[in-house]
Design a protein around this motif. Structure first.
Motif, PDB file in Angstrom:
ATOM      1  N   GLY A   1       0.843  -1.220  -0.039  1.00  0.00           N
ATOM      2  CA  GLY A   1       0.142   0.046  -0.099  1.00  0.00           C
ATOM      3  C   GLY A   1       0.800   1.370   0.007  1.00  0.00           C
ATOM      4  N   THR A   2       2.105   1.056  -0.406  1.00  0.00           N
ATOM      5  CA  THR A   2       2.951   2.461  -0.356  1.00  0.00           C
ATOM      6  C   THR A   2       4.074   2.367  -1.488  1.00  0.00           C
ATOM      7  OG1 THR A   2       4.293   4.037   1.194  1.00  0.00           O
ATOM      8  CG2 THR A   2       4.635   1.532   1.401  1.00  0.00           C
ATOM      9  N   VAL A   3       4.729   3.425  -1.678  1.00  0.00           N
ATOM     10  CA  VAL A   3       5.773   3.521  -2.361  1.00  0.00           C
ATOM     11  C   VAL A   3       7.008   3.124  -1.881  1.00  0.00           C
ATOM     12  CG1 VAL A   3       7.274   4.759  -3.939  1.00  0.00           C
ATOM     13  CG2 VAL A   3       4.902   5.144  -3.997  1.00  0.00           C
ATOM     14  N   VAL A   4       7.713   1.804  -2.217  1.00  0.00           N
ATOM     15  CA  VAL A   4       9.006   1.304  -1.498  1.00  0.00           C
ATOM     16  C   VAL A   4      10.292   2.033  -2.386  1.00  0.00           C
ATOM     17  CG1 VAL A   4      10.530  -0.577  -0.737  1.00  0.00           C
ATOM     18  CG2 VAL A   4       8.026  -0.502  -0.551  1.00  0.00           C
ATOM     19  N   GLU A   5      10.980   2.816  -1.787  1.00  0.00           N
ATOM     20  CA  GLU A   5      12.234   3.333  -2.552  1.00  0.00           C
ATOM     21  C   GLU A   5      13.525   2.726  -1.872  1.00  0.00           C
ATOM     22  OE1 GLU A   5      10.609   7.814  -3.471  1.00  0.00           O
ATOM     23  OE2 GLU A   5      11.871   7.393  -1.635  1.00  0.00           O
ATOM     24  N   LEU A   6      14.351   2.251  -2.857  1.00  0.00           N
ATOM     25  CA  LEU A   6      15.391   1.785  -2.542  1.00  0.00           C
ATOM     26  C   LEU A   6      16.933   2.556  -2.996  1.00  0.00           C
ATOM     27  CD1 LEU A   6      17.316  -0.789  -1.663  1.00  0.00           C
ATOM     28  CD2 LEU A   6      16.877  -1.995  -4.044  1.00  0.00           C
ATOM     29  N   THR A   7      17.523   2.858  -2.116  1.00  0.00           N
ATOM     30  CA  THR A   7      18.682   3.803  -2.671  1.00  0.00           C
ATOM     31  C   THR A   7      20.076   2.837  -2.441  1.00  0.00           C
ATOM     32  OG1 THR A   7      17.606   5.547  -2.242  1.00  0.00           O
ATOM     33  CG2 THR A   7      19.822   6.045  -2.682  1.00  0.00           C
ATOM     34  N   LEU A   8      20.873   2.786  -3.263  1.00  0.00           N
ATOM     35  CA  LEU A   8      22.128   2.064  -2.945  1.00  0.00           C
ATOM     36  C   LEU A   8      23.083   2.957  -3.291  1.00  0.00           C
ATOM     37  CD1 LEU A   8      20.878  -1.190  -5.205  1.00  0.00           C
ATOM     38  CD2 LEU A   8      21.159  -0.953  -2.836  1.00  0.00           C
ATOM     39  N   HIS A   9      24.253   2.917  -2.465  1.00  0.00           N
ATOM     40  CA  HIS A   9      25.383   3.895  -2.890  1.00  0.00           C
ATOM     41  C   HIS A   9      26.424   3.102  -2.997  1.00  0.00           C
ATOM     42  CE1 HIS A   9      27.399   7.885  -2.202  1.00  0.00           C
ATOM     43  NE2 HIS A   9      28.234   7.124  -1.804  1.00  0.00           N
ATOM     44  N   GLY A  10      27.155   3.481  -3.969  1.00  0.00           N
ATOM     45  CA  GLY A  10      28.480   2.769  -4.281  1.00  0.00           C
ATOM     46  C   GLY A  10      28.550   1.289  -4.703  1.00  0.00           C
ATOM     47  N   ALA A  11      27.277   0.845  -5.176  1.00  0.00           N
ATOM     48  CA  ALA A  11      27.131  -0.713  -5.729  1.00  0.00           C
ATOM     49  C   ALA A  11      27.432  -0.788  -6.991  1.00  0.00           C
ATOM     50  CB  ALA A  11      26.036  -1.214  -5.140  1.00  0.00           C
ATOM     51  N   PRO A  12      27.926  -1.638  -7.438  1.00  0.00           N
ATOM     52  CA  PRO A  12      28.078  -1.600  -8.933  1.00  0.00           C
ATOM     53  C   PRO A  12      26.868  -2.120  -9.653  1.00  0.00           C
ATOM     54  CG  PRO A  12      29.415  -3.478  -8.008  1.00  0.00           C
ATOM     55  CD  PRO A  12      28.772  -2.661  -6.685  1.00  0.00           C
ATOM     56  N   ALA A  13      26.570  -1.732 -10.999  1.00  0.00           N
ATOM     57  CA  ALA A  13      25.420  -1.494 -11.757  1.00  0.00           C
ATOM     58  C   ALA A  13      24.444  -3.040 -11.562  1.00  0.00           C
ATOM     59  CB  ALA A  13      25.313  -1.029 -12.882  1.00  0.00           C
ATOM     60  N   GLY A  14      25.360  -4.040 -11.895  1.00  0.00           N
ATOM     61  CA  GLY A  14      24.853  -5.460 -11.773  1.00  0.00           C
ATOM     62  C   GLY A  14      24.312  -5.814 -10.606  1.00  0.00           C
ATOM     63  N   LEU A  15      25.039  -5.554  -9.431  1.00  0.00           N
ATOM     64  CA  LEU A  15      24.630  -6.145  -8.243  1.00  0.00           C
ATOM     65  C   LEU A  15      23.450  -4.948  -7.762  1.00  0.00           C
ATOM     66  CD1 LEU A  15      24.922  -6.798  -5.254  1.00  0.00           C
ATOM     67  CD2 LEU A  15      26.632  -5.370  -4.698  1.00  0.00           C
ATOM     68  N   ALA A  16      23.256  -3.639  -8.162  1.00  0.00           N
ATOM     69  CA  ALA A  16      22.203  -2.820  -7.835  1.00  0.00           C
ATOM     70  C   ALA A  16      20.860  -3.485  -8.526  1.00  0.00           C
ATOM     71  CB  ALA A  16      22.713  -1.522  -8.255  1.00  0.00           C
ATOM     72  N   GLU A  17      21.082  -3.785  -9.791  1.00  0.00           N
ATOM     73  CA  GLU A  17      19.825  -4.479 -10.465  1.00  0.00           C
ATOM     74  C   GLU A  17      19.314  -5.787  -9.638  1.00  0.00           C
ATOM     75  OE1 GLU A  17      17.932  -3.800 -12.909  1.00  0.00           O
ATOM     76  OE2 GLU A  17      18.594  -2.107 -12.823  1.00  0.00           O
ATOM     77  N   ARG A  18      20.491  -6.668  -9.231  1.00  0.00           N
ATOM     78  CA  ARG A  18      20.075  -8.014  -8.575  1.00  0.00           C
ATOM     79  C   ARG A  18      19.324  -7.389  -7.526  1.00  0.00           C
ATOM     80  NH1 ARG A  18      24.970  -9.564  -9.918  1.00  0.00           N
ATOM     81  NH2 ARG A  18      25.921  -9.415  -7.910  1.00  0.00           N
ATOM     82  N   ALA A  19      20.027  -6.469  -6.668  1.00  0.00           N
ATOM     83  CA  ALA A  19      19.374  -6.124  -5.353  1.00  0.00           C
ATOM     84  C   ALA A  19      17.868  -5.532  -5.391  1.00  0.00           C
ATOM     85  CB  ALA A  19      20.095  -5.241  -4.778  1.00  0.00           C
ATOM     86  N   HIS A  20      17.711  -4.839  -6.464  1.00  0.00           N
ATOM     87  CA  HIS A  20      16.341  -4.121  -6.937  1.00  0.00           C
ATOM     88  C   HIS A  20      15.233  -5.477  -7.040  1.00  0.00           C
ATOM     89  CE1 HIS A  20      13.596  -2.688 -10.304  1.00  0.00           C
ATOM     90  NE2 HIS A  20      13.070  -2.416  -8.906  1.00  0.00           N
ATOM     91  N   ARG A  21      15.613  -6.272  -7.980  1.00  0.00           N
ATOM     92  CA  ARG A  21      14.779  -7.547  -8.400  1.00  0.00           C
ATOM     93  C   ARG A  21      14.412  -8.190  -7.215  1.00  0.00           C
ATOM     94  NH1 ARG A  21      17.970  -7.921 -13.146  1.00  0.00           N
ATOM     95  NH2 ARG A  21      19.101  -9.490 -12.244  1.00  0.00           N
ATOM     96  N   ALA A  22      15.485  -8.774  -6.238  1.00  0.00           N
ATOM     97  CA  ALA A  22      15.483  -9.407  -5.161  1.00  0.00           C
ATOM     98  C   ALA A  22      14.331  -8.710  -4.446  1.00  0.00           C
ATOM     99  CB  ALA A  22      16.471  -9.704  -4.519  1.00  0.00           C
ATOM    100  N   LEU A  23      14.446  -7.448  -3.952  1.00  0.00           N
ATOM    101  CA  LEU A  23      13.600  -6.560  -2.950  1.00  0.00           C
ATOM    102  C   LEU A  23      12.199  -6.514  -3.509  1.00  0.00           C
ATOM    103  CD1 LEU A  23      16.169  -6.121  -1.082  1.00  0.00           C
ATOM    104  CD2 LEU A  23      15.288  -3.888  -1.080  1.00  0.00           C
ATOM    105  N   GLU A  24      11.958  -6.329  -4.638  1.00  0.00           N
ATOM    106  CA  GLU A  24      10.655  -6.274  -5.349  1.00  0.00           C
ATOM    107  C   GLU A  24       9.829  -7.698  -5.244  1.00  0.00           C
ATOM    108  OE1 GLU A  24      10.433  -4.039  -8.920  1.00  0.00           O
ATOM    109  OE2 GLU A  24       8.201  -4.051  -8.932  1.00  0.00           O
TER     110      GLU A  24
END
Ligand code: ADP
Ligand code: MG
Length: 364
Positions: free
Chosen positions: A35-58
């Motif tokens: 019921g809300t907007v979830v925002e994920l901000t990653l600092h200093g992570a390489p693009a591939g890791l960031a993408e994986r993290a986003h997919r996993a969290l969603e």
């Protein structure tokens, strides 16, 4: 080194440092869940890791939303159906730990946080996606009938994985701490994926991992009235910041606001405070505690906070006055203008043997 050369070297070093700071990538994602907007901000992570993290969290959030939804088919929905029978049943492993932790928190809060009042929440219409608009509150006789049955999560008996309710009016609604659990699990997932610096923000309720480069993560605490920021805060590694307010989910009738945080003692929206923010090292405890302190109200909140083992609390009352515990007052930077008055309120000592010891507590 000659002065000119040293100056050039210093300049080069400064440029290099600035370049590094600029290069540390920042990845931001947002998605809808719970019921809300979830925002994920990653600092200093390489693009591939960031993408994986986003997919996993969603994926995780989608799973948790379905599993812990009280009123849709899913693991908690099944638990609610079976609780109404009064018989013993086996609770799903995706729900059982929540029941155990919620019972401990309900007990420690003196029943001010009580996810066993699901029927009351549904009676008020706060179970649907959109509680808003203009509509009358529920019939007083129906509220009184439910109150007389005194449904509470403490009516549940738990033996191993078996659960039953001694009270057929108990229905579980984890709305007051599911976001906390979800944010805890998200941070744990990020850690396991190798992320070292992140902010998980579920509609203003958040937890951070690591630091934002060479400084802590900085966040804003929303002003309960108007759209601005009330205060800024630097958040340390692992800390969670959760706010319960009367401004997120409510309806109005004849000029009065009826919001979604119910006082289990009266069966009606809790009165006296407009928002409560808790900073703590565990998201689910912070979430449950913010709800409990909101219900406790302007006079009782310090005693309940002490019993729950909290040290960092900010409350805003109906007149717009701020009160904060000394440990949080020290860290807050009030940015609202004109700055509202802030009173520092020390927490009372907890009598021996009455302090909280939530079963599922502690950061993972
Ligand atoms: P938010 O969802 O805005 O972060 P809360 O964490 O305070 O706010 O959760 C409010 C939700 O919790 C309500 O929508 C309802 O589902 C449930 N709830 C309301 N009152 C209580 C209460 N006293 N104890 C436990 N759950 C509650
Ligand atoms: Mg809460």
């Amino acid at each position: 080194m000659r002065p000119r050369v040293r100056a050039a070297a210093l300049l080069a070093a400064a440029l290099l440092a600035a370049g590094c700071a600029r290069e540390a990538p920042e990845h931001r994602y947002s998605f809808l869940a719970m019921g809300t907007v979830v925002e994920l901000t990653l600092h200093g992570a390489p693009a591939g890791l960031a993408e994986r993290a986003h997919r996993a969290l969603e994926a995780d959030f989608t799973y948790m939303e379905r599993t812990w939804h009280a009123w849709r088919p899913g693991a908690l929905g099944r638990v609610n159906t079976l609780l109404a029978t009064g018989h013993w049943f086996s609770a799903a492993p995706s729900v059982l730990p929540l029941i155990v932790e919620a019972r401990a928190l309900a007990e420690a809060s003196g029943g001010l946080f009580d996810p066993g009042i699901g029927k009351l929440i549904a009676l008020w219409g706060f179970h649907g996606d959109d509680p808003g608009g203009e509509r009358p509150p529920p019939d007083a006789a129906r509220i009184a009938a439910l109150l007389a049955a005194r449904p509470s999560i403490l009516d549940l008996e738990v033996r191993g994985i078996r659960v039953r309710s001694r009270n057929p009016e108990v229905q579980l609604d984890f709305g007051a701490f599911a976001k906390g659990l979800a944010v805890d699990r998200a941070v744990e997932r990020l850690r396991r994926l190798g992320v070292t610096s992140a902010l998980v923000n579920a509609g203003g309720d958040l937890r951070v991992l690591g630091r934002h480069g060479d400084r802590p993560w900085r966040i804003g605490i929303r002003a309960p009235r108007g759209n601005g920021i009330l205060a800024a805060l630097e958040v340390a590694d692992g800390e969670a910041v959760f706010t319960s307010g009367d401004y997120e989910r409510y309806f109005t009738w004849q000029g009065r606001r009826y919001h979604h945080i119910l006082d289990p003692r009266t069966g009606r929206p809790a009165r006296g405070l407009v928002s409560v923010t808790v900073v703590h090292d565990d998201g689910s405890e912070a979430d449950a505690a913010a709800t409990a302190l909101f219900v406790a109200g302007p006079r009782e909140w310090p005693a309940v906070a002490a019993r729950l083992g909290l040290t960092q609390v900010l409350v805003v009352d109906e007149a717009g006055r701020l009160q904060a515990t000394p440990a949080l007052a020290r860290r807050l930077r009030i940015v609202a203008r004109p700055a509202p008055p802030l009173e520092t309120v020390p927490l009372p000592a907890v009598p021996e043997g009455t302090a909280a010891a939530p079963a599922g507590g502690g950061a993972p």
